[in-house]
Design an enzyme around this catalytic site. Structure first.
Site, PDB file in Angstrom:
ATOM      1  N   LYS A 163       1.143  19.010 118.966  1.00  0.00           N
ATOM      2  CA  LYS A 163       0.580  18.194 117.879  1.00  0.00           C
ATOM      3  C   LYS A 163       0.611  16.714 118.258  1.00  0.00           C
ATOM      4  O   LYS A 163       1.662  16.181 118.644  1.00  0.00           O
ATOM      5  CB  LYS A 163       1.380  18.442 116.596  1.00  0.00           C
ATOM      6  CG  LYS A 163       0.804  17.797 115.348  1.00  0.00           C
ATOM      7  CD  LYS A 163       1.638  18.218 114.128  1.00  0.00           C
ATOM      8  CE  LYS A 163       1.050  17.758 112.820  1.00  0.00           C
ATOM      9  NZ  LYS A 163       1.850  18.230 111.664  1.00  0.00           N
ATOM     10  N   CYS A 168      -2.698  20.559 111.444  1.00  0.00           N
ATOM     11  CA  CYS A 168      -2.432  19.939 110.141  1.00  0.00           C
ATOM     12  C   CYS A 168      -2.843  18.464 110.052  1.00  0.00           C
ATOM     13  O   CYS A 168      -4.027  18.154 109.918  1.00  0.00           O
ATOM     14  CB  CYS A 168      -0.960  20.162 109.787  1.00  0.00           C
ATOM     15  SG  CYS A 168      -0.647  20.128 108.008  1.00  0.00           S
ATOM     16  N   GLU A 171       0.833  26.832 110.887  1.00  0.00           N
ATOM     17  CA  GLU A 171       1.729  25.901 111.604  1.00  0.00           C
ATOM     18  C   GLU A 171       3.212  26.273 111.417  1.00  0.00           C
ATOM     19  O   GLU A 171       3.602  26.768 110.353  1.00  0.00           O
ATOM     20  CB  GLU A 171       1.490  24.485 111.025  1.00  0.00           C
ATOM     21  CG  GLU A 171       2.310  23.390 111.678  1.00  0.00           C
ATOM     22  CD  GLU A 171       2.129  22.034 110.983  1.00  0.00           C
ATOM     23  OE1 GLU A 171       1.682  21.991 109.813  1.00  0.00           O
ATOM     24  OE2 GLU A 171       2.461  21.018 111.623  1.00  0.00           O
TER      25      GLU A 171
HETATM   26  O1  LIG Z   1      -1.838  15.023 105.834  1.00  0.00           O
HETATM   27  C1  LIG Z   1      -1.291  15.658 104.925  1.00  0.00           C
HETATM   28  O2  LIG Z   1      -1.445  15.378 103.730  1.00  0.00           O
HETATM   29  C2  LIG Z   1      -0.435  16.844 105.236  1.00  0.00           C
HETATM   30  C3  LIG Z   1      -0.045  16.883 106.664  1.00  0.00           C
HETATM   31  C4  LIG Z   1       1.041  17.843 106.906  1.00  0.00           C
HETATM   32  O3  LIG Z   1       1.570  18.457 105.998  1.00  0.00           O
HETATM   33  C5  LIG Z   1       1.464  18.113 108.276  1.00  0.00           C
HETATM   34  O4  LIG Z   1       0.936  17.535 109.228  1.00  0.00           O
HETATM   35  O5  LIG Z   1       2.361  18.961 108.449  1.00  0.00           O
END
Ligand SMILES: O=C(O)CCC(=O)C(=O)O
Length: 258
Positions: free
Chosen positions: A110, A144, A41
């Site tokens: 996203k 993510c 990402e």
């Molecule tokens: O859900 C999480 O603990 C991490 C999510 C995250 O780092 C993101 O979405 O960039």
């Protein structure tokens, strides 16, 4: 299908250096034509969200040109992690996907914004799924934090997704959750799940690495470490068919009760 996971570090707020770095990583990745290659990402800017007006990619032009070039040069399918895309005054966390001719398969913004890393303050959320076929897999793209939303994955599974790809910048203090959520999404959807995380740190977080490939039974069949690493694995859609035949959970659902 052969898959290559590019678990890399990202330099905070410095797209030029990150582009150069990825080009070097591709050179040493020993890629074979028709493989699926996956990046993490926000590999262009990292989480330097406050500086997005200066460093985000206007309409994703630079990233699209670069990813198309890499896909064509190495003759691979490329799920290009995600980049910070600017669309007039709005910013998105966007994945682009290319085929081995360098043609764009699609893009995904996203959908679930992660407040803890202030995405809600700087980014806008997408509202569409991205599903496409590569070899004999029906692939869904997620990013993510999307991993925490089983309804979202189930929706994609109900649209025939059987491989979920999750580029991430997942911090190390929640490494257990990362692994367990990837496994849970694989088990409950009887699908492969591939998470490609970054390594290294930025001013606020240290990132976990531990990119993972999970099979449709929830078994971890590939796990990378905490440094930059190129991971390779071959996956087979026969495993999906076999697991769904053995435990027909999709047809055993009782949606009228949920
Ligand atoms: O859900 C999480 O603990 C991490 C999510 C995250 O780092 C993101 O979405 O960039």
């Amino acid at each position: 299908m052969e898959v290559t996971l590019l678990q890399i570090d990202v330099i905070f707020g410095d797209p030029d250096q990150n582009y150069r770095h990825i080009e070097q990583v591709f050179k040493k990745a020993d890629l074979k034509p028709e493989q699926l290659v996956i990046l993490p990402e926000l590999w262009d800017t990292g989480y330097d969200l406050a500086r997005l007006p200066q460093i985000a990619d206007e309409n994703g032009v630079r990233a699209q040109k670069f990813l198309a070039y890499l896909a064509k040069k190495y003759q691979v399918y490329l799920i290009g992690g995600s980049v910070a895309r600017q669309n007039t005054a709005t910013f998105f966390n966007t994945t682009y996907v290319y085929d081995p001719d360098g043609m764009k398969i699609g893009s995904y913004d996203k959908v679930h914004l992660f407040r803890l890393m202030r995405e809600d303050q700087f980014l806008s959320a997408g509202n569409k799924t991205l599903l496409f076929d590569i070899h004999d897999f029906h692939i869904a793209c997620d990013i993510c934090y999307d991993l925490r939303f089983p309804e979202w994955f189930r929706k994609q599974a109900s649209m025939q997704a059987n491989l979920f790809v999750v580029p991430a910048q997942w911090p190390i203090q929640r490494l257990d959750a990362w692994k367990k959520l990837l496994q849970a999404r694989a088990i409950e959807n009887q699908s492969y799940v591939i998470g490609v995380n970054r390594v290294g740190s930025d001013p606020d977080n240290q990132f976990a690495g531990h990119s993972l490939v999970v099979d449709p039974l929830g078994k971890v069949i590939k796990e990378l470490g905490e440094s930059e690493e190129i991971g390779k694995i071959t996956i087979s859609s026969d495993e999906i068919i076999a697991s769904r035949k053995e435990i027909p959970a999709f047809s055993d659902r009782r949606p009228e009760l949920y």
